[in-house]
Design an enzyme around this catalytic site. Structure first.
Site, PDB file in Angstrom:
ATOM      1  N   GLU A  21       0.837  -1.210   0.000  1.00 56.63           N
ATOM      2  CA  GLU A  21       0.000   0.000   0.000  1.00 56.63           C
ATOM      3  C   GLU A  21       0.870   1.259   0.000  1.00 56.63           C
ATOM      4  O   GLU A  21       2.079   1.205   0.181  1.00 56.63           O
ATOM      5  CB  GLU A  21      -0.907   0.032   1.238  1.00 56.63           C
ATOM      6  CG  GLU A  21      -2.305  -0.517   1.023  1.00 56.63           C
ATOM      7  CD  GLU A  21      -3.176   0.385   0.148  1.00 56.63           C
ATOM      8  OE1 GLU A  21      -2.652   1.394  -0.383  1.00 56.63           O
ATOM      9  OE2 GLU A  21      -4.363   0.085  -0.003  1.00 56.63           O
ATOM     10  N   ARG A 101      -7.064   1.392  12.881  1.00 56.36           N
ATOM     11  CA  ARG A 101      -5.698   1.714  12.474  1.00 56.36           C
ATOM     12  C   ARG A 101      -5.729   2.772  11.381  1.00 56.36           C
ATOM     13  O   ARG A 101      -6.755   2.988  10.730  1.00 56.36           O
ATOM     14  CB  ARG A 101      -4.956   0.467  11.977  1.00 56.36           C
ATOM     15  CG  ARG A 101      -5.520  -0.132  10.686  1.00 56.36           C
ATOM     16  CD  ARG A 101      -4.580  -1.200  10.138  1.00 56.36           C
ATOM     17  NE  ARG A 101      -5.127  -1.916   8.993  1.00 56.36           N
ATOM     18  CZ  ARG A 101      -5.097  -1.493   7.741  1.00 56.36           C
ATOM     19  NH1 ARG A 101      -4.565  -0.292   7.464  1.00 56.36           N
ATOM     20  NH2 ARG A 101      -5.606  -2.207   6.757  1.00 56.36           N
ATOM     21  N   ASN A 103      -4.919   4.176   7.685  1.00 54.68           N
ATOM     22  CA  ASN A 103      -4.973   3.409   6.447  1.00 54.68           C
ATOM     23  C   ASN A 103      -4.408   4.110   5.223  1.00 54.68           C
ATOM     24  O   ASN A 103      -3.788   3.472   4.393  1.00 54.68           O
ATOM     25  CB  ASN A 103      -6.410   2.980   6.140  1.00 54.68           C
ATOM     26  CG  ASN A 103      -6.478   1.931   5.054  1.00 54.68           C
ATOM     27  OD1 ASN A 103      -5.743   0.949   5.091  1.00 54.68           O
ATOM     28  ND2 ASN A 103      -7.350   2.135   4.073  1.00 54.68           N
ATOM     29  N   GLU A 122     -12.503  -4.761   9.609  1.00 57.16           N
ATOM     30  CA  GLU A 122     -13.288  -4.466   8.403  1.00 57.16           C
ATOM     31  C   GLU A 122     -14.770  -4.790   8.591  1.00 57.16           C
ATOM     32  O   GLU A 122     -15.430  -5.306   7.693  1.00 57.16           O
ATOM     33  CB  GLU A 122     -12.716  -5.219   7.190  1.00 57.16           C
ATOM     34  CG  GLU A 122     -11.269  -4.881   6.916  1.00 57.16           C
ATOM     35  CD  GLU A 122     -10.684  -5.612   5.715  1.00 57.16           C
ATOM     36  OE1 GLU A 122     -11.460  -6.256   4.977  1.00 57.16           O
ATOM     37  OE2 GLU A 122      -9.458  -5.537   5.517  1.00 57.16           O
ATOM     38  N   ASN A 149     -10.371   5.264   2.375  1.00 58.43           N
ATOM     39  CA  ASN A 149      -9.184   5.306   1.531  1.00 58.43           C
ATOM     40  C   ASN A 149      -9.040   6.704   0.971  1.00 58.43           C
ATOM     41  O   ASN A 149     -10.011   7.436   0.826  1.00 58.43           O
ATOM     42  CB  ASN A 149      -9.251   4.265   0.421  1.00 58.43           C
ATOM     43  CG  ASN A 149      -8.538   2.979   0.794  1.00 58.43           C
ATOM     44  OD1 ASN A 149      -7.319   2.956   0.951  1.00 58.43           O
ATOM     45  ND2 ASN A 149      -9.297   1.903   0.976  1.00 58.43           N
ATOM     46  N   ASP A 198      -9.937   1.199  -3.922  1.00 57.03           N
ATOM     47  CA  ASP A 198      -8.917   1.292  -2.876  1.00 57.03           C
ATOM     48  C   ASP A 198      -8.315   2.697  -2.919  1.00 57.03           C
ATOM     49  O   ASP A 198      -9.040   3.670  -3.017  1.00 57.03           O
ATOM     50  CB  ASP A 198      -7.883   0.179  -3.080  1.00 57.03           C
ATOM     51  CG  ASP A 198      -7.199  -0.242  -1.784  1.00 57.03           C
ATOM     52  OD1 ASP A 198      -6.767   0.641  -1.037  1.00 57.03           O
ATOM     53  OD2 ASP A 198      -7.079  -1.457  -1.536  1.00 57.03           O
TER      54      ASP A 198
END
Length: 296
Positions: A21, A101, A103, A122, A149, A198
């Site tokens: 990521e 957390r 992201n 999630e 995101n 994403d």
């Protein structure tokens, strides 16, 4: 734009990340930074092929290069400073949400860092967006999400794009003179069969690019929200891209092994690797975060 079959999508570096990521081009150093969230790793990739890796605290979601050579790294506890040797927690985020957390993140043209959180399981809508500016961490609208995101910004900084991954929606909001977003609206939804949106990125002409998790590629939307098609990949889980190279016309893409069965991994030998391809329209110059004091 041509589809992936014509764009020579290829592996830039074999990484095998569980959840690659946050790729970002560091023009000052001529390298690409990215993370493996579930592998607890921070990676530095040199265009000639060298990969250097660092053990990161907890689960690093993103990395942002600073002008002084240090890096801001968003991990589970909050925003850290990495000097090449050690990680220092600067700004705790959401200690009241131990299941969350950090992201994804981006830097606005004014130097403020915008970041998002998510439920690590999630499942619960506990994720939110924040703006870190001058040492102050401010929570932003819209309503909480399960997985946030982005954000990503239009070339003039006047529009922010926010992704609600599980709702398969990209939201947009105007950024006011005070640097804060207005009311968010639905900018676009993914067509059926394209997986989940994403990480988003915007190029120098305002086209919105988004990684397609489970969608076998990278999707593109015009500045007015029209679907422009998909750049096809040989792996299912594409997480985010970054425009790099001296002219910002080399695209790097992180991918993930997360969620794939043994049979799927056998068919997707490049899952989790770093990919690349070239484009004709450049990305935007990377804005560096403005240094801010730690939260007392």
């Amino acid at each position: 734009m041509r589809d992936g079959a014509d764009m020579n999508v290829r592996i830039a570096c074999e990484v095998g990340a569980m959840l690659g990521e946050g790729p970002i081009w560091d023009g000052q150093r001529g390298c690409l930074w990215f993370v493996d969230i579930k592998g607890h790793a921070l990676h530095r990739f040199e265009p000639l092929g060298a990969l250097e890796s660092f053990r990161a605290p907890e689960e690093p979601g993103w990395v942002l290069p600073m002008t002084d050579g240090a890096l801001l790294v968003g991990a589970r506890e909050g925003v850290h400073l990495f000097d090449g040797a050690t990680f220092e927690l600067l700004h705790p985020v959401e200690h009241e949400q131990p299941g969350n957390r950090l992201n994804d993140a981006a830097v606005h043209p004014d130097g403020s860092v915008w970041l998002g959180t998510m439920d690590n399981a999630e499942e619960a809508p506990t994720g939110a967006y924040y703006r870190l500016h001058g040492g102050d961490l401010e929570q932003l609208s819209p309503e909480p999400m399960v997985i946030t995101n982005g954000p990503a910004f239009s070339p003039d900084g006047g529009t922010v794009y926010l992704v609600d991954t599980l709702e398969r929606a990209i939201l947009a909001a105007q950024v006011g003179p005070d640097g804060r977003p207005g009311e968010a609206r639905v900018f676009a939804r993914l067509p059926e069969g394209m997986g989940y949106p994403d990480g988003p990125v915007v190029d120098s002409e305002g086209t919105v690019w988004v990684g397609l998790f489970g969608g076998w590629g990278v999707g593109r939307f015009s500045p007015d929200g029209a679907w422009l098609g998909r750049i096809e990949f040989p792996v299912a889980n594409v997480t985010k891209i970054a425009f790099g190279g001296p002219d910002l016309k080399t695209v790097y893409a992180t991918t993930a092994r997360k969620g794939l069965s043994d049979a799927e991994l056998a068919r997707q030998s490049g899952a989790g690797d770093l990919f690349m391809f070239e484009v004709e329209v450049a990305g935007q110059e990377q804005v560096h975060p403005r240094p801010s004091p730690p939260t007392p």
